[in-house]
Design an enzyme around this catalytic site. Structure first.
Site, short mmCIF file in Angstrom:
data_model
loop_
_atom_site.label_atom_id
_atom_site.label_comp_id
_atom_site.label_asym_id
_atom_site.label_seq_id
_atom_site.Cartn_x
_atom_site.Cartn_y
_atom_site.Cartn_z
N HIS A 81 0.84 -1.21 0.00
CA HIS A 81 0.00 0.00 0.00
C HIS A 81 0.87 1.26 0.00
O HIS A 81 0.66 2.19 -0.80
CB HIS A 81 -0.91 -0.04 1.23
CG HIS A 81 -1.76 1.17 1.43
ND1 HIS A 81 -3.12 1.17 1.24
CD2 HIS A 81 -1.45 2.45 1.80
CE1 HIS A 81 -3.61 2.37 1.49
NE2 HIS A 81 -2.61 3.17 1.84
N GLU A 82 1.87 1.28 0.89
CA GLU A 82 2.73 2.45 0.99
C GLU A 82 3.66 2.59 -0.22
O GLU A 82 3.96 3.71 -0.65
CB GLU A 82 3.56 2.40 2.27
CG GLU A 82 2.73 2.45 3.55
CD GLU A 82 1.84 3.68 3.61
OE1 GLU A 82 2.24 4.75 3.10
OE2 GLU A 82 0.72 3.56 4.15
N HIS A 85 2.05 4.58 -2.93
CA HIS A 85 2.22 6.02 -2.75
C HIS A 85 3.62 6.46 -3.18
O HIS A 85 3.80 7.49 -3.83
CB HIS A 85 2.01 6.41 -1.28
CG HIS A 85 0.62 6.25 -0.79
ND1 HIS A 85 -0.47 6.84 -1.40
CD2 HIS A 85 0.13 5.57 0.28
CE1 HIS A 85 -1.58 6.53 -0.73
NE2 HIS A 85 -1.24 5.76 0.29
#
Length: 399
Positions: A81-82, A85
């Site tokens: 998920h990170e 980003h």
């Protein structure tokens, strides 16, 4: 979640102050695991182990090893998920200082703000999108295994946990990804990033209050399952504690987002040219008393040592001047109180805002030589003056 909290880092698998344990550098970005992660991993192992005992009672104590594997796999999903980003930020030429896995999820520390609301929206959305993709992948994996087996239970748990991560992060309040998306939308409509930040931050604070009050009520009324008959004293305490921790994280994050936005709003007020003290050039052997006399006559507040060609070579430190008693000053040469100039101590006079602060942070010093574009001496910039100007700007009412 994506955040912008700069902090230092060095190579090696070691602890970093405020960062945790360095685990690797995907895409060149260091990934840290906070010590608090181990507490959460232990909690997940315990809770998921109890669930496994109900579904697969034949596992016995081995269920806790399976639960530990689930905890690690879940945080690997958070890392993906990170990384979404991070990849998006790097694609938009935004530097990422580090990724930190911590108590509740992770943070991608992006050092600069997106230039457009569209990029801000994309940067925020890719994280929950990847979590949804992972949930879909785990769901497809469940189709090929028996649900009453260890792989089936693990895949189901990872699917549900990634759905929860995506849903939680899509809530429309800062510091969550959904809050950044809301900020981007309001920014795009109004043309004012600060308006979007204020609105999304206050929605985030509303979410914090809702979580604090609503989460225990939801679990008690059985909205998330028929738990009413099972609830005991410990369950009630755990629900309230979890709600309080989540609410505190959201409330604090929303407040930090407001402060960071306010900081960026005032950064342009910091200009090297306006903060610089006027300086006069003096030679190495000039007595301190004579140098100060010349400075007073010229209305200057700083001394720069120059060589025989008039090129600056050092700055006479203000603290060193103050430490010399007045009766000793005629016998002390300015060269004994000077700090030799390095390239990082030479600051362009036109430097402002974030660029100015980044320059000072890269080369820490008490004074800097400020130069005109043509190389002429403009004056001396004191770190103390920059700090005072920054505090004064931050103390003014928000525009």
């Amino acid at each position: 979640m994506a955040d912008t909290d700069p902090s230092g880092e060095r190579g090696g698998k070691r602890s970093d102050p405020g960062g945790g344990i360095l685990m690797g550098r995907p895409f060149g970005v260091p990934v840290y695991v906070s010590p608090s992660w181990f507490l959460v991993a232990a909690l997940i192992t315990w809770v998921f182990g109890d669930q496994l005992d109900r579904v697969l009672p034949d596992l016995g104590p081995v269920r806790y090893l399976v639960s530990l594997f689930f905890a690690v796999a879940f945080y690997a999903s958070v890392l993906v998920h990170e990384l979404a980003h991070t990849v998006a930020a790097l694609r938009f030429k935004l530097p990422v200082r580090r990724i930190q896995l911590q108590f509740f999820g992770g943070v991608s520390e992006i050092e600069k703000e997106s230039e457009t609301p569209g990029r801000e929206f994309v940067l925020a959305f890719v994280g929950p999108l990847l979590s949804l993709v992972l949930a879909g992948a785990f769901y497809l994996g469940m189709k090929g295994v028996d649900p009453a087996t260890v792989p089936g239970v693990l895949l189901a748990g990872l699917m549900i946990s990634n759905l929860l991560v995506a849903a939680f992060n899509l809530l429309p309040g800062l510091p969550l990804d959904g809050g950044r998306m809301l900020r981007a939308v309001i920014w795009g409509i109004t043309g004012k990033p600060m308006a979007g930040t204020v609105a999304a931050a206050w929605v985030g604070r509303g979410l914090a209050v809702t979580v604090l009050i609503g989460l225990p009520l939801i679990t008690h009324t059985g909205v998330l399952g028929n738990r009413t008959a099972e609830i005991g004293g410990m369950d009630t305490v755990m629900d309230a504690l979890l709600a309080a921790i989540l609410a505190a994280i959201i409330w604090t994050g929303a407040g930090n987002s407001l402060r960071m936005a306010r900081l960026r709003e005032h950064l342009p007020e910091l200009r090297a040219r306006t903060l610089t003290r006027r300086a006069i050039p003096v030679e190495n052997s000039t007595p301190l008393s004579e140098a100060l006399r010349r400075a007073n006559e010229a209305g200057a507040r700083a001394l720069v040592i120059v060589d025989g060609h008039g090129d600056p070579s050092a700055i006479v430190r203000e603290t060193a001047i103050a430490s010399v008693p007045e009766h000793r000053r005629p016998w002390v040469a300015v060269s004994t109180l000077a700090q030799d100039l390095t390239d990082g101590m030479r600051v362009p006079a036109d430097l402002t805002g974030e660029e100015l602060l980044n320059h000072l942070r890269t080369t820490p010093a008490t004074e800097y030589l400020v130069l005109e574009p043509g190389g002429e001496i403009f004056g001396v910039l004191s770190t103390l003056d920059v700090e005072k100007a920054f505090v004064k700007a931050m103390a003014r009412p928000q525009s």
